[in-house]
Structures are given as C-alpha cells and as structure tokens.
Design an enzyme around this catalytic site. Structure first.
Site, PDB file in Angstrom:
ATOM      1  N   HIS A   1       0.830  -1.201   0.000  1.00 54.70           N
ATOM      2  CA  HIS A   1       0.000   0.000   0.000  1.00 54.70           C
ATOM      3  C   HIS A   1       0.863   1.249   0.000  1.00 54.70           C
ATOM      4  O   HIS A   1       0.553   2.230  -0.653  1.00 54.70           O
ATOM      5  CB  HIS A   1      -0.899   0.015   1.234  1.00 54.70           C
ATOM      6  CG  HIS A   1      -2.136  -0.796   1.060  1.00 54.70           C
ATOM      7  ND1 HIS A   1      -2.781  -1.393   2.110  1.00 54.70           N
ATOM      8  CD2 HIS A   1      -2.850  -1.084  -0.037  1.00 54.70           C
ATOM      9  CE1 HIS A   1      -3.846  -2.032   1.646  1.00 54.70           C
ATOM     10  NE2 HIS A   1      -3.906  -1.861   0.350  1.00 54.70           N
TER      11      HIS A   1
ATOM     12  N   ARG B   1     -11.643  -3.706 -11.268  1.00 57.76           N
ATOM     13  CA  ARG B   1     -11.449  -5.123 -10.914  1.00 57.76           C
ATOM     14  C   ARG B   1     -11.992  -5.359  -9.511  1.00 57.76           C
ATOM     15  O   ARG B   1     -11.312  -5.091  -8.529  1.00 57.76           O
ATOM     16  CB  ARG B   1      -9.956  -5.465 -10.938  1.00 57.76           C
ATOM     17  CG  ARG B   1      -9.296  -5.413 -12.319  1.00 57.76           C
ATOM     18  CD  ARG B   1      -7.816  -5.721 -12.163  1.00 57.76           C
ATOM     19  NE  ARG B   1      -7.154  -6.082 -13.399  1.00 57.76           N
ATOM     20  CZ  ARG B   1      -6.368  -5.245 -14.090  1.00 57.76           C
ATOM     21  NH1 ARG B   1      -6.160  -4.025 -13.668  1.00 57.76           N
ATOM     22  NH2 ARG B   1      -5.784  -5.665 -15.192  1.00 57.76           N
TER      23      ARG B   1
ATOM     24  N   ARG C   1     -16.314  -4.815 -13.434  1.00 60.10           N
ATOM     25  CA  ARG C   1     -16.134  -6.208 -13.839  1.00 60.10           C
ATOM     26  C   ARG C   1     -16.572  -7.109 -12.689  1.00 60.10           C
ATOM     27  O   ARG C   1     -16.175  -6.884 -11.537  1.00 60.10           O
ATOM     28  CB  ARG C   1     -14.674  -6.481 -14.192  1.00 60.10           C
ATOM     29  CG  ARG C   1     -14.482  -7.910 -14.681  1.00 60.10           C
ATOM     30  CD  ARG C   1     -13.123  -8.124 -15.265  1.00 60.10           C
ATOM     31  NE  ARG C   1     -12.106  -8.233 -14.224  1.00 60.10           N
ATOM     32  CZ  ARG C   1     -10.814  -8.416 -14.483  1.00 60.10           C
ATOM     33  NH1 ARG C   1     -10.393  -8.471 -15.727  1.00 60.10           N
ATOM     34  NH2 ARG C   1      -9.948  -8.514 -13.505  1.00 60.10           N
TER      35      ARG C   1
ATOM     36  N   GLU D   1     -10.863 -12.834 -23.516  1.00 60.77           N
ATOM     37  CA  GLU D   1      -9.519 -13.220 -23.066  1.00 60.77           C
ATOM     38  C   GLU D   1      -9.268 -14.718 -23.229  1.00 60.77           C
ATOM     39  O   GLU D   1      -8.186 -15.203 -22.983  1.00 60.77           O
ATOM     40  CB  GLU D   1      -9.254 -12.750 -21.634  1.00 60.77           C
ATOM     41  CG  GLU D   1     -10.402 -12.913 -20.673  1.00 60.77           C
ATOM     42  CD  GLU D   1     -10.183 -12.222 -19.336  1.00 60.77           C
ATOM     43  OE1 GLU D   1      -9.107 -11.657 -19.093  1.00 60.77           O
ATOM     44  OE2 GLU D   1     -11.113 -12.265 -18.516  1.00 60.77           O
TER      45      GLU D   1
ATOM     46  N   ASN E   1      -3.882  -9.342 -21.568  1.00 60.59           N
ATOM     47  CA  ASN E   1      -2.954 -10.004 -20.642  1.00 60.59           C
ATOM     48  C   ASN E   1      -3.217 -11.510 -20.643  1.00 60.59           C
ATOM     49  O   ASN E   1      -2.302 -12.320 -20.721  1.00 60.59           O
ATOM     50  CB  ASN E   1      -3.137  -9.496 -19.204  1.00 60.59           C
ATOM     51  CG  ASN E   1      -2.969  -7.993 -19.092  1.00 60.59           C
ATOM     52  OD1 ASN E   1      -2.381  -7.378 -19.966  1.00 60.59           O
ATOM     53  ND2 ASN E   1      -3.497  -7.405 -18.033  1.00 60.59           N
ATOM     54  N   ASP E   2      -4.512 -11.843 -20.531  1.00 60.25           N
ATOM     55  CA  ASP E   2      -4.866 -13.256 -20.519  1.00 60.25           C
ATOM     56  C   ASP E   2      -4.972 -13.829 -21.922  1.00 60.25           C
ATOM     57  O   ASP E   2      -4.566 -14.965 -22.161  1.00 60.25           O
ATOM     58  CB  ASP E   2      -6.195 -13.470 -19.777  1.00 60.25           C
ATOM     59  CG  ASP E   2      -5.971 -13.563 -18.278  1.00 60.25           C
ATOM     60  OD1 ASP E   2      -5.021 -14.256 -17.873  1.00 60.25           O
ATOM     61  OD2 ASP E   2      -6.725 -12.933 -17.518  1.00 60.25           O
TER      62      ASP E   2
ATOM     63  N   ARG F   1       1.541 -15.679 -18.164  1.00 56.96           N
ATOM     64  CA  ARG F   1       1.820 -14.241 -18.228  1.00 56.96           C
ATOM     65  C   ARG F   1       2.817 -13.802 -17.161  1.00 56.96           C
ATOM     66  O   ARG F   1       3.430 -12.747 -17.280  1.00 56.96           O
ATOM     67  CB  ARG F   1       0.520 -13.424 -18.120  1.00 56.96           C
ATOM     68  CG  ARG F   1      -0.228 -13.619 -16.825  1.00 56.96           C
ATOM     69  CD  ARG F   1      -1.651 -13.089 -16.920  1.00 56.96           C
ATOM     70  NE  ARG F   1      -1.830 -11.801 -16.283  1.00 56.96           N
ATOM     71  CZ  ARG F   1      -3.015 -11.231 -16.080  1.00 56.96           C
ATOM     72  NH1 ARG F   1      -4.119 -11.805 -16.530  1.00 56.96           N
ATOM     73  NH2 ARG F   1      -3.108 -10.092 -15.481  1.00 56.96           N
TER      74      ARG F   1
ATOM     75  N   CYS G   1      -8.320  -3.536 -22.514  1.00 59.17           N
ATOM     76  CA  CYS G   1      -7.899  -3.095 -21.186  1.00 59.17           C
ATOM     77  C   CYS G   1      -6.688  -3.865 -20.656  1.00 59.17           C
ATOM     78  O   CYS G   1      -6.388  -3.798 -19.475  1.00 59.17           O
ATOM     79  CB  CYS G   1      -9.053  -3.178 -20.190  1.00 59.17           C
ATOM     80  SG  CYS G   1      -9.821  -4.793 -20.136  1.00 59.17           S
TER      81      CYS G   1
END
Ligand code: PEP
Ligand code: MG
Length: 580
Positions: free
Chosen positions: A194, A301, A337, A437, A460-461, A471, A508
């Site tokens: 964080h 997400r 999503r 994806e 990405n996927d 990945r 995305c």
C-alpha cells in the site's frame, strides 16, 4: 565518502536531501513470564496501548485533507480494522493470560506469526499485506513503549528530508509528505505494498528492499535518491549532482508539457477522436483518472475488494465501494467487472477451488461466479443498487461461450425482480459486456456479440492462453510478446466483428497503457483504450503524433507478418513512413 546502495524501484523519480533515519523499535523484549498477580495489570497496559494506537489513527485521519485524505483514508481504515480484529485481540489476550507473555513479547509473537502466514501466500498482493500487519503491531508496540519511556516516536520530518526506514505505514507517509518529505528508502517492503501504491500516486520517489540502508546511512547525511536506476548515493559527487539537475530539468519540462494535456481531447494527428478510459481499483486511481481527464472507467477489478477482506464482503460493503466509484467519476461511464477470482488471484475467504491441477485453466472468473450463485447474486445486487448513481456497465471476465452470458443475464433479471419487490431503486438499463480473453471467445466472437452489449479485450490473458505461455513467467518472454501474429489476428478479428455488429469494443490489457503499442492498436482498429490512469497523458501524447488513416491502410500488410520479430520491424517502418 561517496558510496552507493541499491534497492528496488517502488515509485519512480529522484530526490536530493538529508537522510532522516527511523530505526525499528529499539524495545528490548522482556521474555520473563508474568507472575499470576501481574496478569491483569499488564493486560490493562496492553489495552491502553491498543487504544493509543487507535487514537493515533483517528487523529491522523483528522489531520489529512482534500485529495490526500481520500487516498489515505482507506489505508488508515484497513489498519483500524486490524486493530479491532477479534481474532488478533483474542490471541493477544490469550498469550498474556494463558501463556503469561508480557504485552511486548505477546505483540511481537503475534506479529511474527501473522507475518509468516502472509509471507507463505502465493499471491504477491496478499503477501504484501504482511506489511500492514507489521506496521499496525509496531504502532502498538511503540505506544506500549512510550508508557515507560515517553521520548520515542518523533516522526515529524522536516522539509527537505528523505526518510530511511525499515518500512513505513501509508498513513505516516501521507502525513510526512504533507510536511515536505522528498522521498523514501525502505530496507524491506515490496513494490506491491500500500505504501508503494501511495508513493506512486503522491509522486514521491521510493525504493524498497534497500538492504543495508539503516546501517550505512546516518542522520543528516546528504543523499541522492535515484529511483529511476534503483540507487541511493550517499555523499553524492559533482557528477551525480549534475545528473540530478539534468533529470530535474527534463522532468519539469516533461511535466509542464504533459500537464497541458490533462484535460485536452484525445485525437490522432489526422483528427480521429479516441476514448481513453481508466483501469481503477482504488479511490486514488479514481482521483487520478479524473485529474488526467479519463473518459470513464473501462475496468474496475472487483476482486481486489474480495482480496482485501478475510470474509466475503457483504452486499452493503460492495454497494458502498461501487457507489463511491460511480459518484467519484461524476457522471462518466464506469465499467464494473464481476468477480475474477481463480488462477493467480486466490481469495482469502476460500471461494476458489483448492488443488486444481491447472488453476489458470480451471474454475476462474465467470466460471467460479456461476458456481456460487448466492455469492454472485450478492455482487449483482450491489452493482444494481450502485448503478442508480450514474452510468454503469457490467463486464464479465473469462467468458468462453454464450451460455455463460445468458446465465449472468438471467441472474441480473432475477436480482432486479427481488430488488423491485423490496422497493429498492433500480437503474433503467445496464449494458452487459464480455471480456475477450479466452481464444475460443475471440474466434467465436460473433456468437457472443448476439448476447453482449459491448466487449473488452483482455490481452494479458488472451496472450497467455493463445500462446500457452504463463503471463507471469519471465522465462517465456520471447513467446509472450504482444506482436505475435496469432494474437494480432485475433484482436483484429474481434475489433472488426464488433464494428460490424455496431457494438463498442475496448482493450484493457497492459499494452493499452504502453505508448510503444499505441500505433499498433490504432492500426488494428482500436478506438477505446483502457489503462492505469498514470499512463493516460503519455498515451494521449503519443496518439497525437500518429496518423490514423495511414496506419489503417497498412493493417492488412501487418496482419500477414509471419513472426513477431517481422511484425515489429514492419510496424516500425509503417510508423516511420507516416512521420514524413
Ligand atoms: C486481461 O486479462 O488483459 C485483463 C485486463 O484482466 P486481468 O489483468 O485482471 O486478468
Ligand atoms: Mg484477465
């Protein structure tokens, strides 16, 4: 004497300043067991220290204002929640009452035990939560210590200082940044923490894992923090300082140039309007998306909400998070999503299946959500309720075939009916889209378009599945390449199919935010890019230099490239030709 230490870059940038060391608590832990008659008195001290730590966090919250407060409050809340965690408190009480530990030793034992639990987790995000636990417990230890030696804890940085610490809690970092702190060098920590996220959004350069920082740097040493290269230079020499000045000049010029783009429209050189959306997970991302002039959120997400909790987040908790996101975007469209757990994102509440041989090819994304209709319905109700506060679209991850979208639509319909019966406000319409994806979804996209209102390509996927290359595995870099012809043809096919069906298609994956791929994506026919908000200005800047018509004319040629190396060479030629 000039010397150099290296670390991992957690937030880029450079800073020149005086070192300010914060040594980890020097509290010598008293390990002698308590006598029975001491137990109650020591428990009272422990609880007093816990109260002091809670009070400090409340005060910190009160001191922060404006955008900074919004960004930091969620970290402070996470720490406050930990301080009230029933299991943690019970464990401490038991250690003192039954184990006869002194409060300091009990706190240390709990800290080490919990750290080990987090350390053992596979997921890097969860693993980095270890730092939150350590920071919270250290705060209590330091409060306990001040009950006997009140001179501890002077964390008030002066202007022009660079903090050298084992680790720093996000709340403390925010406060110090407000006091003029220039940068942070941590001897432990990860770039996923964080604090690292916060440093990036505050624009504070930060290194983590700078092993010997606390023993090799002294208070008031002049240091050059180079979080571009990943170095700290103690007592920098003339050539270091001139490199720093050059960096400063460049950064200032670049910053001024890019800042002008913050609220500028996004257009190619030949005037084609492009939509830039943000991938946003935290309120800091939302603030940045607004500041950079994003056209909306293209990917929220939601699994991060689930990963942060030990239990499943309730409908109300989810509703508040989604509503705040929607309201934070002030009327711009927001794409939420649905849960994408599984594969590399295992949850703490135990929803994901254990022991799958191939989790990346297993029950993840919508497959998992449909397996737990009650959990999924809770999320759907929260989304429907939040969608009354602004324009919302719903995006379904890991779709393979149409029946999954049909099942999700049915669950939405049922949830609507229930909410209506409960007289809860409902949004009029809620577009439902599919992530593309899985290769099957890309190849058979026309069938999905019958059931989807929009699409979002998750490269990405998609790349990992079409190339059979993990990945996250850096040994496969030569295969996992965005310019692989098979991937390019799939992306192009999805974009063309979407255009024919007159349905919007965004992209995305990480390449959307990498300015080096802007020309490629324009050439393939993309008009909606979704990326981390920190990347918006660079992409907007790059798009303005590109000629859309020229790139599109060469699409067929590029799609015929036999290898990724040839595709890259061809693309460079195409872009260079349009520059003349
Ligand atoms: C993707 O796969 O490209 C994507 C955007 O989703 P995630 O990175 O969350 O899997
Ligand atoms: Mg994905």
């Amino acid at each position: 004497m000039r010397h150099l230490l290296s670390g991992t870059v957690a937030a880029r940038g450079m800073a020149l300043g005086r070192a300010r060391l914060v040594q980890p608590s020097r509290y010598a832990v008293d390990t002698r067991p308590l006598a029975e008659e001491e137990v109650e008195g020591e428990l009272a001290k422990l609880h007093q220290a816990l109260d002091t730590a809670r009070q400090e966090l409340r005060e910190l919250r009160g001191k922060l204002h404006g955008a900074l407060a919004r960004e930091v409050n969620e970290f402070i809340d996470a720490h406050s929640l930990l301080l009230d965690d029933a299991e943690l408190l019970r464990g401490l009480d038991d250690l003192v009452r039954i184990g006869r530990y002194r409060p300091g030793a009990a706190l240390k034992k709990q800290r080490d035990r919990l750290s080990a639990v987090f350390e053992a987790m596979d997921d890097p995000y969860l693993r980095s939560r270890k730092e939150d636990v350590e920071q919270v417990i250290n705060r209590v230890i330091s409060a306990l210590q001040r009950q006997t030696s009140p001179e501890e804890r002077k964390l008030a940085a002066r202007v022009g200082e660079i903090l050298i610490a084992d680790n720093i809690a996000p709340g403390d970092m925010a406060q110090l940044a407000g006091n003029g702190l220039l940068g942070v060098v941590a001897s432990s920590g990860s770039a996923y923490s964080h604090s690292a996220i916060l440093a990036r959004s505050l624009g504070l350069p930060m290194l983590v894992g700078t092993r010997d920082a606390l023993s090799n740097i002294h208070d008031d040493d002049l240091i050059l923090l180079d979080a571009e290269r990943g170095e700290v230079i103690v007592h920098p020499a003339a050539q270091d300082l001139s490199r720093y000045r050059a960096w400063q000049r460049e950064a200032a010029a670049e910053g001024r140039r890019l800042a002008k783009l913050a609220n500028a429209p996004t257009r190619t050189r030949d005037g084609v309007e492009i939509t830039l959306l943000a991938n946003a997970e935290t309120s800091a991302d939302v603030a940045l998306a607004r500041a950079r002039g994003a056209d909306g959120v293209g990917l929220y997400r939601t699994e991060f909400l689930f990963l942060r909790h030990r239990d499943l987040p309730s409908e109300d908790e989810q509703f508040i998070a989604y509503r705040d996101l929607v309201m934070g975007m002030g009327g711009l469209p927001v794409t939420i999503r649905t849960l994408d757990l599984g594969a590399d994102k295992a949850d703490a509440a135990g929803l994901t299946l254990r022991g799958e041989d191939n989790p990346a090819l297993g029950v993840r994304g919508v497959r998992l959500s449909l397996r737990y209709p009650a959990v999924f319905t809770t999320q759907i109700r929260a989304i429907l309720r939040a969608a009354c506060y602004g324009p919302v679209r719903v995006l379904v991850p890991m779709v393979t075939q149409p029946d999954e979208l049909i099942a999700v639509r049915t669950l939405f319909k049922l949830a609507r009916q229930d909410l209506k019966r409960e007289a809860i406000d409902l949004p009029e319409k809620l577009p439902l889209g599919a992530m593309i994806e899985v290769p099957a979804a890309a190849i058979n996209v026309r069938a999905l378009l019958e059931h989807a209102d929009f699409l979002a390509i998750g490269t990405n996927d998609l790349a990992q599945y079409v190339l059979a290359a993990d990945r996250g595995n850096d040994a496969l870099e030569n295969i996992y390449n965005p310019l692989q012809p098979a991937l390019l043809r799939l992306i192009s096919h999805v974009l063309t199919s979407g255009r024919r069906a007159k349905k919007p298609v965004s992209l995305c994956g990480e390449i959307a935010g990498d300015a080096n791929f802007s020309a490629l994506l324009l050439l393939l026919g993309l008009h909606e890019f979704s990326m981390h908000p920190a990347q918006i200005l660079q992409v907007r800047d790059r798009l303005a230099t590109l000629d859309h018509a020229h790139l599109r004319r060469h699409a067929a040629q590029l799609l015929n490239a036999p290898t990724h190396e040839q595709a890259e060479a061809m693309l460079n030629e195409i872009v260079a030709a349009s520059a003349h």
